[in-house]
Design a protein around this motif. Structure first.
Motif, PDB file in Angstrom:
ATOM      1  N   ILE A 153       0.874  -1.184   0.000  1.00  0.00           N
ATOM      2  CA  ILE A 153       0.000   0.000   0.000  1.00  0.00           C
ATOM      3  C   ILE A 153       0.906   1.227   0.000  1.00  0.00           C
ATOM      4  CG2 ILE A 153      -1.760   1.305   1.231  1.00  0.00           C
ATOM      5  CD1 ILE A 153      -2.753  -1.310   2.429  1.00  0.00           C
ATOM      6  N   VAL A 154       0.670   2.123  -0.935  1.00  0.00           N
ATOM      7  CA  VAL A 154       1.512   3.309  -1.081  1.00  0.00           C
ATOM      8  C   VAL A 154       0.640   4.561  -1.017  1.00  0.00           C
ATOM      9  CG1 VAL A 154       3.136   4.558  -2.547  1.00  0.00           C
ATOM     10  CG2 VAL A 154       3.155   2.055  -2.515  1.00  0.00           C
ATOM     11  N   PHE A 155       1.008   5.493  -0.128  1.00  0.00           N
ATOM     12  CA  PHE A 155       0.381   6.816  -0.083  1.00  0.00           C
ATOM     13  C   PHE A 155       1.371   7.814  -0.686  1.00  0.00           C
ATOM     14  CE2 PHE A 155      -2.681   4.882   2.582  1.00  0.00           C
ATOM     15  CZ  PHE A 155      -3.768   5.737   2.678  1.00  0.00           C
ATOM     16  N   ASN A 156       0.967   8.458  -1.762  1.00  0.00           N
ATOM     17  CA  ASN A 156       1.807   9.455  -2.435  1.00  0.00           C
ATOM     18  C   ASN A 156       1.299  10.843  -2.053  1.00  0.00           C
ATOM     19  OD1 ASN A 156       3.388  11.004  -4.087  1.00  0.00           O
ATOM     20  ND2 ASN A 156       2.968   9.856  -5.951  1.00  0.00           N
ATOM     21  N   LEU A 157       2.061  11.534  -1.207  1.00  0.00           N
ATOM     22  CA  LEU A 157       1.657  12.862  -0.722  1.00  0.00           C
ATOM     23  C   LEU A 157       2.279  13.928  -1.619  1.00  0.00           C
ATOM     24  CD1 LEU A 157       2.209  12.312   3.118  1.00  0.00           C
ATOM     25  CD2 LEU A 157       0.307  11.574   1.671  1.00  0.00           C
ATOM     26  N   GLY A 158       1.544  14.424  -2.586  1.00  0.00           N
ATOM     27  CA  GLY A 158       2.048  15.450  -3.485  1.00  0.00           C
ATOM     28  C   GLY A 158       1.771  16.841  -2.963  1.00  0.00           C
ATOM     29  N   SER A 159       2.336  17.844  -3.635  1.00  0.00           N
ATOM     30  CA  SER A 159       2.092  19.231  -3.246  1.00  0.00           C
ATOM     31  C   SER A 159       0.680  19.674  -3.582  1.00  0.00           C
ATOM     32  CB  SER A 159       3.091  20.156  -3.946  1.00  0.00           C
ATOM     33  OG  SER A 159       4.404  19.863  -3.550  1.00  0.00           O
ATOM     34  N   GLY A 160       0.062  19.026  -4.583  1.00  0.00           N
ATOM     35  CA  GLY A 160      -1.296  19.392  -4.975  1.00  0.00           C
ATOM     36  C   GLY A 160      -2.239  18.212  -5.067  1.00  0.00           C
ATOM     37  N   GLN A 161      -1.837  17.074  -4.556  1.00  0.00           N
ATOM     38  CA  GLN A 161      -2.699  15.893  -4.587  1.00  0.00           C
ATOM     39  C   GLN A 161      -2.221  14.871  -3.577  1.00  0.00           C
ATOM     40  OE1 GLN A 161      -1.991  12.503  -5.921  1.00  0.00           O
ATOM     41  NE2 GLN A 161       0.191  12.978  -5.864  1.00  0.00           N
ATOM     42  N   THR A 162      -3.129  13.982  -3.180  1.00  0.00           N
ATOM     43  CA  THR A 162      -2.777  12.817  -2.363  1.00  0.00           C
ATOM     44  C   THR A 162      -3.416  11.599  -3.022  1.00  0.00           C
ATOM     45  OG1 THR A 162      -2.610  14.034  -0.280  1.00  0.00           O
ATOM     46  CG2 THR A 162      -3.068  11.685  -0.141  1.00  0.00           C
ATOM     47  N   SER A 163      -2.605  10.577  -3.240  1.00  0.00           N
ATOM     48  CA  SER A 163      -3.147   9.345  -3.823  1.00  0.00           C
ATOM     49  C   SER A 163      -2.776   8.167  -2.941  1.00  0.00           C
ATOM     50  CB  SER A 163      -2.609   9.131  -5.250  1.00  0.00           C
ATOM     51  OG  SER A 163      -1.226   8.842  -5.233  1.00  0.00           O
ATOM     52  N   ALA A 164      -3.619   7.136  -3.002  1.00  0.00           N
ATOM     53  CA  ALA A 164      -3.364   5.887  -2.285  1.00  0.00           C
ATOM     54  C   ALA A 164      -3.559   4.734  -3.258  1.00  0.00           C
ATOM     55  CB  ALA A 164      -4.304   5.744  -1.088  1.00  0.00           C
ATOM     56  N   SER A 165      -2.595   3.822  -3.282  1.00  0.00           N
ATOM     57  CA  SER A 165      -2.623   2.708  -4.228  1.00  0.00           C
ATOM     58  C   SER A 165      -2.355   1.411  -3.485  1.00  0.00           C
ATOM     59  CB  SER A 165      -1.552   2.896  -5.319  1.00  0.00           C
ATOM     60  OG  SER A 165      -1.611   4.195  -5.877  1.00  0.00           O
ATOM     61  N   SER A 166      -3.067   0.376  -3.910  1.00  0.00           N
ATOM     62  CA  SER A 166      -2.861  -0.961  -3.346  1.00  0.00           C
ATOM     63  C   SER A 166      -2.412  -1.885  -4.473  1.00  0.00           C
ATOM     64  CB  SER A 166      -4.156  -1.476  -2.716  1.00  0.00           C
ATOM     65  OG  SER A 166      -4.000  -2.807  -2.274  1.00  0.00           O
ATOM     66  N   PHE A 167      -1.257  -2.552  -4.280  1.00  0.00           N
ATOM     67  CA  PHE A 167      -0.675  -3.428  -5.294  1.00  0.00           C
ATOM     68  C   PHE A 167      -0.609  -4.867  -4.766  1.00  0.00           C
ATOM     69  CE2 PHE A 167       1.059   0.786  -6.011  1.00  0.00           C
ATOM     70  CZ  PHE A 167       1.025   0.936  -7.397  1.00  0.00           C
ATOM     71  N   SER A 168      -0.649  -5.810  -5.694  1.00  0.00           N
ATOM     72  CA  SER A 168      -0.427  -7.219  -5.367  1.00  0.00           C
ATOM     73  C   SER A 168       0.390  -7.841  -6.490  1.00  0.00           C
ATOM     74  CB  SER A 168      -1.756  -7.954  -5.180  1.00  0.00           C
ATOM     75  OG  SER A 168      -2.519  -7.913  -6.375  1.00  0.00           O
ATOM     76  N   VAL A 169       0.852  -9.083  -6.260  1.00  0.00           N
ATOM     77  CA  VAL A 169       1.694  -9.771  -7.238  1.00  0.00           C
ATOM     78  C   VAL A 169       1.010 -11.061  -7.657  1.00  0.00           C
ATOM     79  CG1 VAL A 169       3.962 -10.790  -7.665  1.00  0.00           C
ATOM     80  CG2 VAL A 169       3.771  -8.802  -6.196  1.00  0.00           C
ATOM     81  N   THR A 170       1.020 -11.326  -8.971  1.00  0.00           N
ATOM     82  CA  THR A 170       0.452 -12.570  -9.470  1.00  0.00           C
ATOM     83  C   THR A 170       1.451 -13.714  -9.276  1.00  0.00           C
ATOM     84  OG1 THR A 170       1.318 -12.217 -11.696  1.00  0.00           O
ATOM     85  CG2 THR A 170      -0.847 -11.286 -11.203  1.00  0.00           C
ATOM     86  N   SER A 171       1.032 -14.910  -9.574  1.00  0.00           N
ATOM     87  CA  SER A 171       1.896 -16.077  -9.389  1.00  0.00           C
ATOM     88  C   SER A 171       3.126 -16.033 -10.292  1.00  0.00           C
ATOM     89  CB  SER A 171       1.102 -17.359  -9.669  1.00  0.00           C
ATOM     90  OG  SER A 171       0.559 -17.317 -10.983  1.00  0.00           O
TER      91      SER A 171
END
Length: 571
Positions: free
Chosen positions: A7-25
């Motif tokens: 899980i990555v939170f990207n705190l930008g100067s004009g935006q905030t995003s949150a992303s959830s990643f997983s890995v396949t087999s």
């Protein structure tokens, strides 16, 4: 072995995003969830933190982000320094970098969380990229995430993350020299990837630069100007009745692109100088601001090379829900989070090679607070449980009291030993103070000798230069040496004052007064330029910090034909 979920939170100067990643087999990276909230911010620290906190709270509440997270910090909230140091072993390298940062950072290192990594290595020298964040700001962010049920495992500078995402694109595999431009809100990151490593540069021009120009031109707040900018480029002000608004935007965009082009050209020239003539073969661009009409073509003309949009989906699979949502901002906003997760989850790079600005001691303190309720409950349950061996403890009380008495006796003896050691330590400290005083006095003598040597060399150089000065007829009235403090260091300066004659031929003195004045001014200008050129020659002089010429007052050019001069020189 890499992580299976990130899980990555990207705190930008004009935006905030949150992303959830997983890995396949088969080790393919999948983007499962993506959340983004944009905002306009005037640059005030408290305002940025408040809007970021609102976005983090919304992400955890509505999208159920929980557990361990990685946090990306924007360039505008970081201190960055690039160092060129000799290639040495890791222990010496750390000492060199620590010393250099002590000299170059605007704050004491104990007030910062800092880290570094080698980004370029030619076998002789290494280029070091160091980042730092104020410890108080890092702790404030830790507190924010803990309050929302999240545990940060790393604070990463956004500037270096794009180079990891860059390795997944086809252009990286096809070219040895490539440039990635990430156009952000307050700044733009440039990642130059080459055969020996990568270089990063940050330009203090971003999307909010254009917003601020519009705010100043239209007399609006930053938030209103951002709304107007987005509406304008969405096509809401294109009619003839909005000609004034169109003119304002056009003028602001021209100024903005001029600033961006100038900074990009300077960065390319510096890269060419460092790489001994090498230039990127191709450039990629990303960032939400790149959708502005004509912007990419303008950048391509400035750099004189083809530019393509960075495509993160060459190495990233979207989940079924994200494919259905058709989020147009995703491809322009995901590169940093993608680059971080790709390497964190692949397991190819160890934690030690990441620049991590997480204050670990603060993290331990926060985690300790989380465990307090559990410990309290455990103690309470232990106190309430009946202990079958309670009676046995009563019979051991006497034996325990005897052991305590023996320990107290031993403690008294140890205290006497400690007292003796303290007295010896006091004597050693007195001797140490004497040695420190002697070392300081020796350094003062060495510094004084160095200053006297530089003054002697200056006098010797001045005497030779003024003797060889074209035109002659020059003499000194004053020569004074002083020291000044600049950026925490002492520098030696020399003040020189004197006069020189401007000679006229006898026939020239018979000219009219106006002609003679013009002739005196011309010859005086030549003498000034000659004198300045002469003073710049000695290697011992690093800069002319002040200079003045007086034809009246201290000088008398038009009656007695001499000019007074004054210089301040830095040695």
């Amino acid at each position: 072995m890499g992580l299976k979920k990130s899980i990555v939170f990207n705190l930008g100067s004009g935006q905030t995003s949150a992303s959830s990643f997983s890995v396949t087999s088969d080790d393919k990276l999948v983007l499962d969830t993506f959340y983004q909230r944009t905002f306009a911010c005037s640059g005030d620290e408290d305002e940025w933190f408040r809007k970021t906190a609102e976005a983090v709270e919304e992400a955890t509440t509505n999208h159920k982000f929980k557990g361990d997270v990685s946090v990306i910090l924007p360039s505008s909230k970081l201190l960055a320094k690039t160092l060129r140091v000799p290639k040495v072993e890791a222990a010496k390298q750390f000492k060199i970098v620590s010393y250099e940062l002590t000299q170059k950072m605007p704050f004491p290192l104990q007030d910062l969380v800092w880290d570094y990594q080698v980004i370029d290595d030619d076998g002789i020298e290494q280029e070091i990229l160091a980042f730092a964040v104020k410890k108080i700001n890092a702790e404030q962010l830790l507190d924010l995430f803990f309050k929302n049920g999240l545990t940060p495992r790393g604070l990463y500078p956004s500037t270096i993350l794009d180079q990891w995402a860059l390795k997944e694109c086809d252009e990286y595999k096809a070219h040895s020299e490539i440039l990635l431009i990430n156009f952000g809100a307050r700044s733009t990151d440039l990642v130059f990837s080459g055969s020996t490593g990568f270089l990063v540069r940050n330009i203090a021009v971003g999307g909010l630069t254009l917003t601020q120009l519009l705010a100043d031109s239209l007399g609006l707040s930053v938030e209103k100007a951002e709304e107007f900018k987005l509406s304008y480029y969405a096509g809401k002000y294109q009619g003839s009745e909005n000609q004034m608004a169109q003119d304002k935007v056009s003028a602001a965009a021209t100024t903005f692109m001029g600033k961006m082009g100038q900074e990009l050209s300077r960065a390319i020239v510096n890269y060419k100088r460092l790489k001994k003539g090498k230039l990127p073969e191709v450039a990629l661009i990303t960032g939400q601001g790149t959708q502005m009409p004509g912007f990419v073509n303008f950048i391509s003309e400035c750099l004189q090379m083809p530019i393509s949009y960075y495509n993160p989906f060459q190495g990233l699979i979207l989940s079924k829900d994200l494919r259905a949502s058709n989020n147009p901002a995703l491809s322009c906003s995901i590169s940093e989070s993608f680059g971080l997760s790709k390497n964190r989850m692949s397991g190819n790079i160890s934690d030690e090679k990441f620049i991590n600005l997480l204050p670990k001691e603060s993290l331990q303190a926060f985690e300790g607070k989380k465990k307090l309720p559990i410990l309290f409950f455990a103690v309470l349950m232990f106190a309430l449980c009946p202990l079958p061996f309670l009676s046995n403890n009563i019979s051991n009380i006497n034996r325990t009291e005897k052991e305590i008495s023996d320990l107290r006796k031993e403690l008294s003896e140890k205290k006497l030993v400690i007292k003796d050691l303290d007295e010896k330590k006091a004597k050693i400290n007195i001797n140490k103070k004497l040695v420190d005083s002697m070392v300081k006095n020796s350094r003062d003598i060495i510094n004084t000798e160095g200053t006297l040597y530089r003054e002697f060399k200056l006098l010797e150089s001045m005497e030779k230069l003024f003797r060889e000065t074209p035109g002659g007829d020059l003499w000194l009235d004053e020569l004074e040496t002083i020291t000044k403090q600049k950026n925490g260091q002492l520098f030696t300066f020399v003040k020189i004052s004197g006069r020189y004659l401007v000679r006229l031929k006898e026939t020239e003195k018979e000219m009219s007064k106006a002609q003679m004045m013009n002739l005196l001014i011309d010859q005086n200008t030549e003498r000034q330029e000659s004198l300045i050129s002469t003073i710049k020659k000695p290697d011992i002089i690093t800069a002319i910090t002040k200079k003045s010429f007086s034809t009246e007052g201290k000088g008398d050019l038009f009656n007695r034909y001499f000019t007074h001069f004054h210089f301040e020189l830095q040695l």
